[in-house]
Design a protein around this motif. Sequence first.
Motif, short mmCIF file in Angstrom:
data_model
loop_
_atom_site.label_atom_id
_atom_site.label_comp_id
_atom_site.label_asym_id
_atom_site.label_seq_id
_atom_site.Cartn_x
_atom_site.Cartn_y
_atom_site.Cartn_z
N GLY A 35 0.79 -1.22 0.00
CA GLY A 35 0.00 0.00 0.00
C GLY A 35 0.83 1.27 0.00
N VAL A 36 1.95 1.26 -0.71
CA VAL A 36 2.85 2.42 -0.76
C VAL A 36 2.50 3.30 -1.96
CG1 VAL A 36 5.24 3.19 -0.91
CG2 VAL A 36 4.70 1.10 0.33
N PRO A 37 2.00 4.51 -1.73
CA PRO A 37 1.56 5.36 -2.85
C PRO A 37 2.71 5.78 -3.75
CG PRO A 37 0.69 6.16 -0.75
CD PRO A 37 1.73 5.14 -0.43
N VAL A 362 -6.07 -9.59 -0.34
CA VAL A 362 -6.68 -8.38 -0.87
C VAL A 362 -5.82 -7.20 -0.44
CG1 VAL A 362 -8.69 -6.86 -0.83
CG2 VAL A 362 -9.00 -9.34 -0.81
N PRO A 363 -5.25 -6.46 -1.41
CA PRO A 363 -4.41 -5.30 -1.05
C PRO A 363 -5.24 -4.22 -0.36
CG PRO A 363 -4.09 -5.94 -3.35
CD PRO A 363 -5.30 -6.67 -2.86
N PRO A 364 -4.61 -3.39 0.45
CA PRO A 364 -5.34 -2.30 1.11
C PRO A 364 -5.61 -1.16 0.14
CG PRO A 364 -3.01 -2.12 1.62
CD PRO A 364 -3.17 -3.39 0.82
N THR A 365 -6.63 -0.37 0.46
CA THR A 365 -6.88 0.87 -0.25
C THR A 365 -6.04 1.94 0.43
OG1 THR A 365 -9.15 0.12 -0.65
CG2 THR A 365 -8.67 2.44 -1.06
N VAL A 380 -11.31 -2.46 2.28
CA VAL A 380 -10.11 -2.91 2.98
C VAL A 380 -9.16 -1.72 3.12
CG1 VAL A 380 -8.13 -4.47 2.94
CG2 VAL A 380 -10.36 -5.25 2.11
N THR A 381 -8.81 -1.37 4.33
CA THR A 381 -7.93 -0.24 4.59
C THR A 381 -6.84 -0.65 5.57
OG1 THR A 381 -9.23 0.58 6.46
CG2 THR A 381 -9.83 1.40 4.28
#
Length: 411
Positions: A35-37, A362-365, A380-381
Amino acid sequence: MSGTLAGRSVAITGMGLVTPAGSGVGENWERIVAGVPAAARDPELRGEEVDFSCRVPGFDADAMLGRRTAWKLDRFVQIALVAARQAVADSGLDSDAWDGARVGVVLGNSLGGTATFEKQHRTYYTEAPEDVSPLMIPMGMVNMVAGYVAMDQRIHGPSLVTATACASGASALGTARQWLTSGVCDVVLAGGTESAISPATLTGLSQMGALSHRMDDPAAASRPFAADRDGFVAAEGAAVLILERDDDARARGTRPYARITGYGASSDAYHATAPHPQGDGLARALRTALADAGVAPDEVAHVNAHGTSTPLNDRTEAQALYRVFGSRPAVTSTKGVTGHTLAAAGAIEAAYTALSLRYGVVPPTANVRDVDPQIEVDVVTGAARTVPMEVAVSTSLGFGGHNAALVLTAA
């Protein structure tokens, strides 16, 4: 090929990913799950109203394609060629050995070579007409990406570009599935590509109110389904998937990433840029895809949503998802990491959905602290979630009211 082709499963046997999350399947999955932007200040947008984007990191077209090839191609074609080469290598197929007449290519794109057009437009007005490049038209045309991939991979079957705005990549995968199940092709390179991060394009998107203006914190600007979302972050990227009929993949001993078993498409016929307020069009596309796959809504464990981070899209998409599935599936939007890759998004996110099925994750948002209270689906967060799953869905929506949904099942 023997037996009835209609209804055969379509297997994803190879992937190529060139996105803001990295180059190749491994780099992409690692960053998406973490989850790295990817959003950051963009030197090419310095001084613009919105000066950040999500670029493909470290992309060197000369090194990856050779200078003789790279110089004549717009970037949206360059990244697609690299993704296509990755996908073919990953599949174990050999483009030197296959029957090219039985191979097709269908790729989604919406804006073509905008950077090329802007550059040559400046040349025309600030220098002289005779200084405009003779390559301007072939570099800018949207269809050329399919043509160049066909040339590069010795493909002599059908080739085309789907243009359904931000649903284009999903439309391409649905079209490829139809080619395979109808017997038109034995192998299809399918996906999407976009690289339209240019001053004029982003100014247009900004004037529409589509972009985030979170100038103080670009990395956190894309926050799908968040209560404080304010628009999307423009991104570039490409994904190419190798699709084969399941029987053919099995015959050559290949383990697919996943299978595409259903596809649905619809039109809102409502507004040029806004989705239907209740998400009616997306709900129709979802139900069509589920019926095509022979899957009940309660069998779907995961949805990789379009989730652009715009106020309108996320609310109406969530309404449609809730109407069809209730709150059961684990929903994510990977655009919190990648930003919005426009026409490439549907293909990139279908690839991520296939990886979720393979690994049960499931990857996080990314960037979401507080989910919009009007959104009733299970977003999913925070961190990735382990979810046992056999069936997942990927959704895509585009300007013009285009909706597309893909049903994927575990291999």
